[in-house]
Design a protein around this motif. Structure first.
Motif, PDB file in Angstrom:
ATOM      1  N   GLU A  48       4.819  -7.129   3.733  1.00 58.27           N
ATOM      2  CA  GLU A  48       5.176  -6.238   2.713  1.00 58.27           C
ATOM      3  C   GLU A  48       3.906  -6.044   1.972  1.00 58.27           C
ATOM      4  O   GLU A  48       3.580  -4.917   1.423  1.00 58.27           O
ATOM      5  CB  GLU A  48       6.317  -6.896   1.678  1.00 58.27           C
ATOM      6  N   GLN A  49       3.117  -7.201   1.541  1.00 56.77           N
ATOM      7  CA  GLN A  49       1.780  -7.098   0.915  1.00 56.77           C
ATOM      8  C   GLN A  49       0.941  -5.903   1.675  1.00 56.77           C
ATOM      9  O   GLN A  49       0.320  -5.160   0.873  1.00 56.77           O
ATOM     10  CB  GLN A  49       0.985  -8.200   0.751  1.00 56.77           C
ATOM     11  N   GLU A  50       0.918  -6.003   2.829  1.00 60.61           N
ATOM     12  CA  GLU A  50      -0.040  -5.226   3.696  1.00 60.61           C
ATOM     13  C   GLU A  50       0.520  -3.692   3.320  1.00 60.61           C
ATOM     14  O   GLU A  50      -0.303  -2.752   3.177  1.00 60.61           O
ATOM     15  CB  GLU A  50       0.069  -5.409   5.056  1.00 60.61           C
ATOM     16  N   ILE A  51       1.519  -3.485   3.472  1.00 56.12           N
ATOM     17  CA  ILE A  51       2.262  -2.158   3.341  1.00 56.12           C
ATOM     18  C   ILE A  51       1.867  -1.596   2.061  1.00 56.12           C
ATOM     19  O   ILE A  51       1.499  -0.510   1.546  1.00 56.12           O
ATOM     20  CB  ILE A  51       3.775  -2.271   3.583  1.00 56.12           C
ATOM     21  N   ASP A  52       2.143  -2.486   0.881  1.00 58.56           N
ATOM     22  CA  ASP A  52       1.940  -2.366  -0.469  1.00 58.56           C
ATOM     23  C   ASP A  52       0.429  -1.929  -0.627  1.00 58.56           C
ATOM     24  O   ASP A  52       0.212  -0.749  -1.327  1.00 58.56           O
ATOM     25  CB  ASP A  52       2.287  -3.290  -1.506  1.00 58.56           C
ATOM     26  N   ILE A  53      -0.278  -2.613  -0.039  1.00 59.20           N
ATOM     27  CA  ILE A  53      -1.821  -2.439  -0.211  1.00 59.20           C
ATOM     28  C   ILE A  53      -2.021  -1.015   0.364  1.00 59.20           C
ATOM     29  O   ILE A  53      -2.936   0.001  -0.028  1.00 59.20           O
ATOM     30  CB  ILE A  53      -2.724  -3.545   0.451  1.00 59.20           C
ATOM     31  N   SER A  56      -0.914   1.835  -1.735  1.00 56.21           N
ATOM     32  CA  SER A  56      -1.733   1.933  -3.047  1.00 56.21           C
ATOM     33  C   SER A  56      -2.762   2.397  -2.700  1.00 56.21           C
ATOM     34  O   SER A  56      -3.409   3.588  -3.452  1.00 56.21           O
ATOM     35  CB  SER A  56      -2.057   0.542  -3.591  1.00 56.21           C
ATOM     36  N   ASN A  57      -3.617   2.323  -1.286  1.00 53.12           N
ATOM     37  CA  ASN A  57      -4.756   3.175  -0.949  1.00 53.12           C
ATOM     38  C   ASN A  57      -4.316   4.606  -0.692  1.00 53.12           C
ATOM     39  O   ASN A  57      -5.209   5.306  -1.356  1.00 53.12           O
ATOM     40  CB  ASN A  57      -5.281   2.249   0.291  1.00 53.12           C
ATOM     41  N   ASN A  58      -3.452   4.884  -0.246  1.00 54.98           N
ATOM     42  CA  ASN A  58      -2.781   6.022   0.218  1.00 54.98           C
ATOM     43  C   ASN A  58      -2.578   6.899  -1.409  1.00 54.98           C
ATOM     44  O   ASN A  58      -3.050   8.286  -1.565  1.00 54.98           O
ATOM     45  CB  ASN A  58      -1.545   6.182   0.916  1.00 54.98           C
ATOM     46  N   ASN A  59      -1.890   6.327  -2.022  1.00 55.98           N
ATOM     47  CA  ASN A  59      -1.866   6.918  -3.596  1.00 55.98           C
ATOM     48  C   ASN A  59      -3.045   7.242  -4.082  1.00 55.98           C
ATOM     49  O   ASN A  59      -3.223   8.203  -4.772  1.00 55.98           O
ATOM     50  CB  ASN A  59      -0.782   5.891  -4.465  1.00 55.98           C
TER      51      ASN A  59
END
Length: 131
Positions: A48-53, A56-59
């Motif tokens: 989940e943290q990897e997905i969030d990161i 965030s990078n995509n955003n």
């Protein structure tokens, strides 16, 4: 008799030991299950943290692209407005020149109608300068 009592006590102790052993085995199994659940939860949290990161990078990338687009658009708008201003300024200069020319013609026509000669005009100009 004493042997019977000792035998019964030994049997009770064996039963107690077996029950205790079963309880310990159950607790060990429960702890092993808890550890496995904790490992799965940790892996899930990592994913989940990897997905969030990644999100965030995509955003951030999307925001960067949007910022660059807005900046480029504003630069284009500024350039267009500057061109409009230059065009209006040169148009104003041309129209002012035309007005001055028209005014000079009208003043000349008035002078002609009033019978003012070129010599009189020079005298008037000199007198106005003197004042």
């Amino acid at each position: 008799m004493e042997l019977d009592v000792s035998k019964k006590q030994l049997e009770k102790d064996i039963i107690t030991l077996e029950v205790s052993q079963k309880e310990i085995d159950t607790q060990i199994n429960s702890l092993i299950n808890d550890i496995e659940i904790a490992k799965r939860d940790l892996e899930t949290l990592k994913k989940e943290q990897e997905i969030d990161i990644l999100q965030s990078n995509n955003n951030l990338e999307i925001l960067k692209i949007e910022y660059e687009n807005i900046y480029s658009s504003s630069e284009n708008t500024i350039k267009q407005e500057q061109e409009k201003y230059k065009s209006l300024a040169s148009q104003l200069v041309m129209e002012t020149g035309q007005m001055i020319t028209s005014l000079e013609k009208n003043l000349y026509n008035i002078d002609v109608l009033l019978g003012i000669t070129v010599a009189n005009r020079y005298q008037n100009d000199s007198f106005e300068l003197l004042l």
